[in-house]
Design a protein around this motif. Structure first.
Motif, PDB file in Angstrom:
ATOM      1  N   THR A  55      16.136 -28.760 -18.778  1.00 48.90           N
ATOM      2  CA  THR A  55      16.139 -29.089 -17.348  1.00 48.90           C
ATOM      3  C   THR A  55      17.459 -29.714 -16.904  1.00 48.90           C
ATOM      4  O   THR A  55      17.545 -30.244 -15.806  1.00 48.90           O
ATOM      5  N   GLY A  56      18.459 -29.680 -17.782  1.00 48.07           N
ATOM      6  CA  GLY A  56      19.799 -30.110 -17.383  1.00 48.07           C
ATOM      7  C   GLY A  56      20.215 -31.486 -17.836  1.00 48.07           C
ATOM      8  O   GLY A  56      21.125 -32.079 -17.268  1.00 48.07           O
ATOM      9  N   GLN A  57      19.585 -32.020 -18.888  1.00 47.82           N
ATOM     10  CA  GLN A  57      19.923 -33.368 -19.348  1.00 47.82           C
ATOM     11  C   GLN A  57      21.385 -33.508 -19.729  1.00 47.82           C
ATOM     12  O   GLN A  57      21.995 -34.552 -19.491  1.00 47.82           O
ATOM     13  N   ALA A  58      21.957 -32.481 -20.343  1.00 45.68           N
ATOM     14  CA  ALA A  58      23.383 -32.516 -20.686  1.00 45.68           C
ATOM     15  C   ALA A  58      24.227 -31.765 -19.670  1.00 45.68           C
ATOM     16  O   ALA A  58      25.433 -32.046 -19.541  1.00 45.68           O
ATOM     17  N   LEU A  78      11.937 -24.264 -16.839  1.00 51.14           N
ATOM     18  CA  LEU A  78      12.986 -25.214 -17.208  1.00 51.14           C
ATOM     19  C   LEU A  78      14.285 -24.872 -16.486  1.00 51.14           C
ATOM     20  O   LEU A  78      14.967 -25.769 -15.955  1.00 51.14           O
ATOM     21  N   ALA A  79      14.627 -23.593 -16.455  1.00 55.49           N
ATOM     22  CA  ALA A  79      15.848 -23.177 -15.761  1.00 55.49           C
ATOM     23  C   ALA A  79      15.781 -23.505 -14.276  1.00 55.49           C
ATOM     24  O   ALA A  79      16.775 -23.917 -13.668  1.00 55.49           O
ATOM     25  N   GLY A  80      14.599 -23.333 -13.682  1.00 53.11           N
ATOM     26  CA  GLY A  80      14.447 -23.667 -12.272  1.00 53.11           C
ATOM     27  C   GLY A  80      14.696 -25.136 -12.003  1.00 53.11           C
ATOM     28  O   GLY A  80      15.347 -25.503 -11.008  1.00 53.11           O
ATOM     29  N   ARG A  81      14.166 -26.015 -12.878  1.00 50.27           N
ATOM     30  CA  ARG A  81      14.422 -27.447 -12.729  1.00 50.27           C
ATOM     31  C   ARG A  81      15.907 -27.758 -12.893  1.00 50.27           C
ATOM     32  O   ARG A  81      16.463 -28.605 -12.193  1.00 50.27           O
ATOM     33  N   ALA A  82      16.561 -27.064 -13.828  1.00 45.34           N
ATOM     34  CA  ALA A  82      17.988 -27.284 -14.039  1.00 45.34           C
ATOM     35  C   ALA A  82      18.796 -26.863 -12.805  1.00 45.34           C
ATOM     36  O   ALA A  82      19.775 -27.527 -12.435  1.00 45.34           O
ATOM     37  N   ARG A  83      18.392 -25.791 -12.168  1.00 44.68           N
ATOM     38  CA  ARG A  83      19.106 -25.347 -10.964  1.00 44.68           C
ATOM     39  C   ARG A  83      18.981 -26.384  -9.852  1.00 44.68           C
ATOM     40  O   ARG A  83      19.948 -26.652  -9.122  1.00 44.68           O
ATOM     41  N   ARG A  85      18.483 -29.580 -10.245  1.00 41.42           N
ATOM     42  CA  ARG A  85      19.222 -30.772 -10.655  1.00 41.42           C
ATOM     43  C   ARG A  85      20.727 -30.593 -10.484  1.00 41.42           C
ATOM     44  O   ARG A  85      21.451 -31.559 -10.228  1.00 41.42           O
ATOM     45  N   THR A  86      21.220 -29.368 -10.641  1.00 40.88           N
ATOM     46  CA  THR A  86      22.667 -29.134 -10.585  1.00 40.88           C
ATOM     47  C   THR A  86      23.112 -28.481  -9.283  1.00 40.88           C
ATOM     48  O   THR A  86      24.231 -27.995  -9.185  1.00 40.88           O
ATOM     49  N   ALA A  87      22.243 -28.505  -8.274  1.00 38.93           N
ATOM     50  CA  ALA A  87      22.550 -27.820  -7.014  1.00 38.93           C
ATOM     51  C   ALA A  87      23.815 -28.357  -6.353  1.00 38.93           C
ATOM     52  O   ALA A  87      24.489 -27.631  -5.613  1.00 38.93           O
ATOM     53  N   GLY A  88      24.158 -29.603  -6.595  1.00 43.70           N
ATOM     54  CA  GLY A  88      25.338 -30.190  -5.980  1.00 43.70           C
ATOM     55  C   GLY A  88      26.634 -29.910  -6.710  1.00 43.70           C
ATOM     56  O   GLY A  88      27.686 -30.426  -6.315  1.00 43.70           O
ATOM     57  N   PHE A  89      26.579 -29.081  -7.758  1.00 38.18           N
ATOM     58  CA  PHE A  89      27.779 -28.788  -8.541  1.00 38.18           C
ATOM     59  C   PHE A  89      28.093 -27.296  -8.445  1.00 38.18           C
ATOM     60  O   PHE A  89      27.470 -26.475  -9.125  1.00 38.18           O
TER      61      PHE A  89
END
Length: 216
Positions: A55-58, A78-83, A85-89
């Motif tokens: 989910t983007g911890q690293a 999990l990939a959806g949560r990572a997206r 979390r990283t939407a601002g990058f």
């Protein structure tokens, strides 16, 4: 970790409860990522491929340091949560795929391939061969891991549950030693690298492999 097809079935189980994964997955200390960039000689805008981002911890700490991250994650949830979390990058791209099946279509050189707490889920024949194939000259592979530790006042659960594992056909495992938790990174490179460990202050260098351990 079993060396047969059961690995693929087991690793897909994390996607069944992305919320629990996100809540409980170990998080590395920020200083580890600072050491990673310094040891691997990475700078803002350099491209890094992350294997099994969860989910983007690293992914987030890498993106916060200005890296262009291609994060490859098998689980759709999990990939959806990572997206999210990283939407601002804007330099982060999260791809839903196994690392074994993923094909890099970008022309941007890969300066590093990183994997955190997930290398054992990758097919043994591709764990190192595929990163080596996609890395640019002088690129590095980074392997991060969290080691489990037991507090002095632990409950006996770990020891007792081993009988349950054995009852369903697993070998079980001895409990980890009583100590502080440890996070570490290992780096493998085509060229020489030098690093000073923040934990020990002792310089280390080598043409192919080195390790620094950070205590948190």
């Amino acid at each position: 970790m079993p060396e047969d097809g059961s690995r693929r079935g087991l690793r897909g189980g994390f996607d069944a409860d992305a919320d629990a994964y996100d809540r409980t997955r170990p998080v590395f200390p920020g200083v580890l990522f600072d050491d990673l960039l310094r040891a691997a000689r990475l700078g803002r805008g350099d491209r890094i491929v992350e294997i099994g981002c969860g989910t983007g911890q690293a992914t987030v700490p890498l993106a916060e340091r200005g890296l262009a991250v291609t994060a490859v994650e098998l689980g759709a949830a999990l990939a959806g949560r990572a997206r999210v979390r990283t939407a601002g990058f804007p330099l982060v791209s999260v791809v839903t795929s196994s690392f074994e099946d993923w094909q890099d279509t970008s022309a941007v050189p890969v300066r590093a391939v990183a994997v955190f707490n997930a290398l054992h889920w990758i097919d043994p024949g591709m764990r190192y061969a595929k990163p080596a194939a996609i890395l640019a000259p002088e690129g590095v592979m980074v392997v991060g891991s969290c080691r489990w530790a037991r507090p002095a006042d632990e409950e006996p659960f770990w020891s007792e549950v081993q009988e349950d594992y054995q009852a369903v056909g697993f070998a079980g495992a001895l409990p980890p030693p009583r100590s502080r938790s440890v996070s570490g990174i290992s780096l493998m490179s085509h060229g020489p690298i030098s690093i000073r460990s923040r934990a020990s202050g002792i310089p280390s260098s080598g043409p192919t492999r080195l390790r620094t351990t950070l205590r948190s």
